[in-house]
Write a protein that holds these residues in place. Structure first.
Motif, PDB file in Angstrom:
ATOM      1  N   TYR A 131       0.824  -1.213   0.000  1.00  0.00           N
ATOM      2  CA  TYR A 131       0.000   0.000   0.000  1.00  0.00           C
ATOM      3  C   TYR A 131       0.857   1.262   0.000  1.00  0.00           C
ATOM      4  CZ  TYR A 131      -3.808  -3.202   1.244  1.00  0.00           C
ATOM      5  OH  TYR A 131      -4.718  -4.227   1.240  1.00  0.00           O
ATOM      6  N   ALA A 132       2.063   1.163   0.550  1.00  0.00           N
ATOM      7  CA  ALA A 132       2.967   2.317   0.598  1.00  0.00           C
ATOM      8  C   ALA A 132       3.729   2.512  -0.714  1.00  0.00           C
ATOM      9  CB  ALA A 132       3.955   2.155   1.751  1.00  0.00           C
ATOM     10  N   GLY A 133       3.490   1.638  -1.684  1.00  0.00           N
ATOM     11  CA  GLY A 133       4.116   1.799  -2.994  1.00  0.00           C
ATOM     12  C   GLY A 133       5.329   0.938  -3.242  1.00  0.00           C
ATOM     13  N   HIS A 134       5.562  -0.058  -2.361  1.00  0.00           N
ATOM     14  CA  HIS A 134       6.745  -0.909  -2.520  1.00  0.00           C
ATOM     15  C   HIS A 134       6.448  -2.237  -3.218  1.00  0.00           C
ATOM     16  CE1 HIS A 134       9.307   1.698  -0.163  1.00  0.00           C
ATOM     17  NE2 HIS A 134       8.457   1.680   0.850  1.00  0.00           N
ATOM     18  N   GLY A 135       5.259  -2.384  -3.755  1.00  0.00           N
ATOM     19  CA  GLY A 135       4.863  -3.659  -4.341  1.00  0.00           C
ATOM     20  C   GLY A 135       5.826  -4.208  -5.368  1.00  0.00           C
ATOM     21  N   ASN A 136       6.367  -3.348  -6.227  1.00  0.00           N
ATOM     22  CA  ASN A 136       7.300  -3.786  -7.273  1.00  0.00           C
ATOM     23  C   ASN A 136       8.759  -3.658  -6.848  1.00  0.00           C
ATOM     24  OD1 ASN A 136       5.389  -4.508  -9.313  1.00  0.00           O
ATOM     25  ND2 ASN A 136       5.012  -2.324  -9.669  1.00  0.00           N
ATOM     26  N   HIS A 137       8.989  -3.222  -5.613  1.00  0.00           N
ATOM     27  CA  HIS A 137      10.352  -3.117  -5.098  1.00  0.00           C
ATOM     28  C   HIS A 137      10.799  -4.460  -4.530  1.00  0.00           C
ATOM     29  CE1 HIS A 137       9.834   1.516  -4.426  1.00  0.00           C
ATOM     30  NE2 HIS A 137       9.939   1.181  -5.705  1.00  0.00           N
ATOM     31  N   ASP A 138      12.086  -4.577  -4.249  1.00  0.00           N
ATOM     32  CA  ASP A 138      12.620  -5.803  -3.671  1.00  0.00           C
ATOM     33  C   ASP A 138      11.917  -6.108  -2.345  1.00  0.00           C
ATOM     34  OD1 ASP A 138      15.002  -7.812  -3.895  1.00  0.00           O
ATOM     35  OD2 ASP A 138      15.029  -7.132  -1.813  1.00  0.00           O
ATOM     36  N   TYR A 139      11.763  -7.409  -2.071  1.00  0.00           N
ATOM     37  CA  TYR A 139      11.020  -7.793  -0.866  1.00  0.00           C
ATOM     38  C   TYR A 139      11.668  -7.299   0.419  1.00  0.00           C
ATOM     39  CZ  TYR A 139      14.461 -11.555  -0.144  1.00  0.00           C
ATOM     40  OH  TYR A 139      15.614 -12.266   0.071  1.00  0.00           O
ATOM     41  N   GLU A 173      11.006  -1.161   5.641  1.00  0.00           N
ATOM     42  CA  GLU A 173      10.409   0.170   5.798  1.00  0.00           C
ATOM     43  C   GLU A 173       9.112   0.120   6.581  1.00  0.00           C
ATOM     44  OE1 GLU A 173      12.443   3.055   3.425  1.00  0.00           O
ATOM     45  OE2 GLU A 173      13.063   1.730   5.059  1.00  0.00           O
ATOM     46  N   SER A 174       8.407  -1.011   6.497  1.00  0.00           N
ATOM     47  CA  SER A 174       7.152  -1.150   7.236  1.00  0.00           C
ATOM     48  C   SER A 174       7.388  -1.566   8.680  1.00  0.00           C
ATOM     49  CB  SER A 174       6.250  -2.194   6.545  1.00  0.00           C
ATOM     50  OG  SER A 174       5.922  -1.795   5.236  1.00  0.00           O
ATOM     51  N   ILE A 175       8.560  -2.109   8.968  1.00  0.00           N
ATOM     52  CA  ILE A 175       8.886  -2.567  10.324  1.00  0.00           C
ATOM     53  C   ILE A 175       9.614  -1.482  11.106  1.00  0.00           C
ATOM     54  CG2 ILE A 175      10.336  -4.193  11.615  1.00  0.00           C
ATOM     55  CD1 ILE A 175       9.629  -6.299   9.524  1.00  0.00           C
ATOM     56  N   VAL A 176      10.568  -0.824  10.457  1.00  0.00           N
ATOM     57  CA  VAL A 176      11.348   0.224  11.110  1.00  0.00           C
ATOM     58  C   VAL A 176      10.889   1.562  10.549  1.00  0.00           C
ATOM     59  CG1 VAL A 176      13.670   1.080  11.612  1.00  0.00           C
ATOM     60  CG2 VAL A 176      13.289  -1.374  11.277  1.00  0.00           C
ATOM     61  N   HIS A 177      10.003   2.202  11.265  1.00  0.00           N
ATOM     62  CA  HIS A 177       9.408   3.451  10.782  1.00  0.00           C
ATOM     63  C   HIS A 177      10.403   4.606  10.852  1.00  0.00           C
ATOM     64  CE1 HIS A 177       5.602   1.288  12.319  1.00  0.00           C
ATOM     65  NE2 HIS A 177       5.729   1.087  11.017  1.00  0.00           N
ATOM     66  N   GLU A 178      10.165   5.597  10.021  1.00  0.00           N
ATOM     67  CA  GLU A 178      11.072   6.743   9.941  1.00  0.00           C
ATOM     68  C   GLU A 178      11.175   7.477  11.271  1.00  0.00           C
ATOM     69  OE1 GLU A 178      10.509   9.496   6.797  1.00  0.00           O
ATOM     70  OE2 GLU A 178      10.345   7.959   5.248  1.00  0.00           O
ATOM     71  N   GLU A 179      10.051   7.664  11.943  1.00  0.00           N
ATOM     72  CA  GLU A 179      10.055   8.414  13.192  1.00  0.00           C
ATOM     73  C   GLU A 179       9.939   7.445  14.364  1.00  0.00           C
ATOM     74  OE1 GLU A 179      10.588  11.579  13.513  1.00  0.00           O
ATOM     75  OE2 GLU A 179      10.729  11.858  11.330  1.00  0.00           O
TER      76      GLU A 179
END
Length: 352
Positions: free
Chosen positions: A328-336, A341-347
């Motif tokens: 949903y964040a736009g990583h669907g076609n990125h490497d698994y 990024e979904s586990i270690v949030h920016e903030e």
């Protein structure tokens, strides 16, 4: 359609395309495809065999030739890499993609019907079960009868069994052959092929299968598909676990290099940690060998398959949510590995 490369040895080409005793027609009336045969300079040495003969030539000279014309269905990242490796190993390869795609070095068929007319083996590498079923239904009895269908798509064991039953009812033979490895392994012919099906068929196809790597026969149809899902579940779980550990190390200011040095010397280490470390540290996930959306699909398949076998999959519910968030964040076609990024949030949250 790609233009075939010049052939320097017509007699060799004739033998490779129509070996003595091979099944199938020797001519293809009305076919709109031209098989591609690699030049001798691109030959791949057969391990443990004499000289520099290709896998296809070795098969022919030993009198075991059967399926030397290969139609690869599904020209995505892996399908294209596999098709090129087969061609470089001496097999006559033609490609087909459901959404038309041209390749410079591999000719493509205009339709599935044309592909079946010109090739004895049909090798599937498509996205999921509906795509597999669509291909088989479009081929029908005319395209399946007297053909071997090798399926390297990642699908559930029950789905593979359904495809096998359908292929056999149409007069074809079916081999389950999902692979372990990604684009680099496909390009170097070092994939691990997870086979489910007839031992006799596997023995007949052995030179062809070994062109892509190491075949392992797990048993009947379903067993190869089950092994593939088991391996891909490990891919997801290991990567998620490493992401959490790396995230904590970074947030607490622990030296990442020292952490990795210690990890490598322990029983906890898995090589995939180093393979994905730079991606996670550099937040660079665009170069995908295995997209995140495909891992999500496979985790869902594993969960569905395992639940019916009395296996508690509650641990995977969280992983599935993490993967969905990444898509949903736009990583669907990125490497698994972008699941980091979904586990270690920016903030980070407030430290306690």
């Amino acid at each position: 359609m790609a233009t075939p490369r010049p052939r320097k040895d017509p007699e060799t080409d004739r033998r490779l395309a129509f070996p003595p005793g091979a099944k199938g027609k020797r001519t293809t009336a009305g076919a709109s495809i031209t098989p591609y045969l690699p030049q001798s300079s691109r030959r791949r040495t057969v391990p443990g065999r004499c000289g520099d003969r290709t896998s296809a030539e070795q098969n022919i000279e030993e009198g075991t030739a059967m399926n030397t014309t290969i139609g690869v269905i599904g020209l995505g990242l892996m399908g294209t890499a596999m098709a090129r490796q087969l061609a470089q190993s001496g097999w006559t390869v033609t490609g087909f993609n459901r959404h038309p795609r041209k390749l410079e070095d591999i000719p493509t068929a205009a339709s599935l019907a044309d592909l079946a007319k010109g090739n004895e083996t049909l090798w599937l590498m498509v996205s999921d079960y509906p795509a597999c079923r669509e291909v088989i239904d479009q081929l029908g009895e005319t395209g399946i009868r007297d053909h071997v269908v090798i399926n390297s798509s990642t699908i559930a064991p029950s789905e593979s069994a359904e495809i096998a039953q359908r292929v056999e009812s149409l007069g074809g033979e079916y081999l389950e052959a999902p692979v372990l490895g990604s684009i680099p392994q496909a390009q170097s012919g070092t994939l691990q092929l997870l086979l489910g099906g007839s031992k006799a068929l596997i023995e007949r196809l052995d030179p062809l299968l070994r062109s892509l790597g190491t075949p392992t026969h797990f048993g009947a149809v379903r067993s190869g598909a089950a092994a593939k899902l088991a391996f891909n579940q490990l891919i997801g779980s290991l990567t998620a676990a490493f992401s959490m550990s790396l995230g904590l190390v970074q947030r607490e200011g622990v030296d990442v290099d020292k952490f990795m040095e210690t990890l490598r010397e322990s029983a906890l280490y898995a090589p995939t940690f180093d393979k994905k470390l730079d991606n996670m540290v550099g937040h660079s996930f665009e170069n995908a060998n295995f997209p995140l959306k495909h891992l999500l699909k496979d985790i869902r398949l594993f969960t569905q398959s395992a639940c019916g076998q009395g296996i508690d999959t509650h641990l995977l519910i969280g992983l599935q949510h993490v993967l969905e968030e990444g898509v949903y964040a736009g990583h669907g076609n990125h490497d698994y590995s972008s699941l980091f990024e979904s586990i270690v949030h920016e903030e980070p949250t407030t430290r306690h």
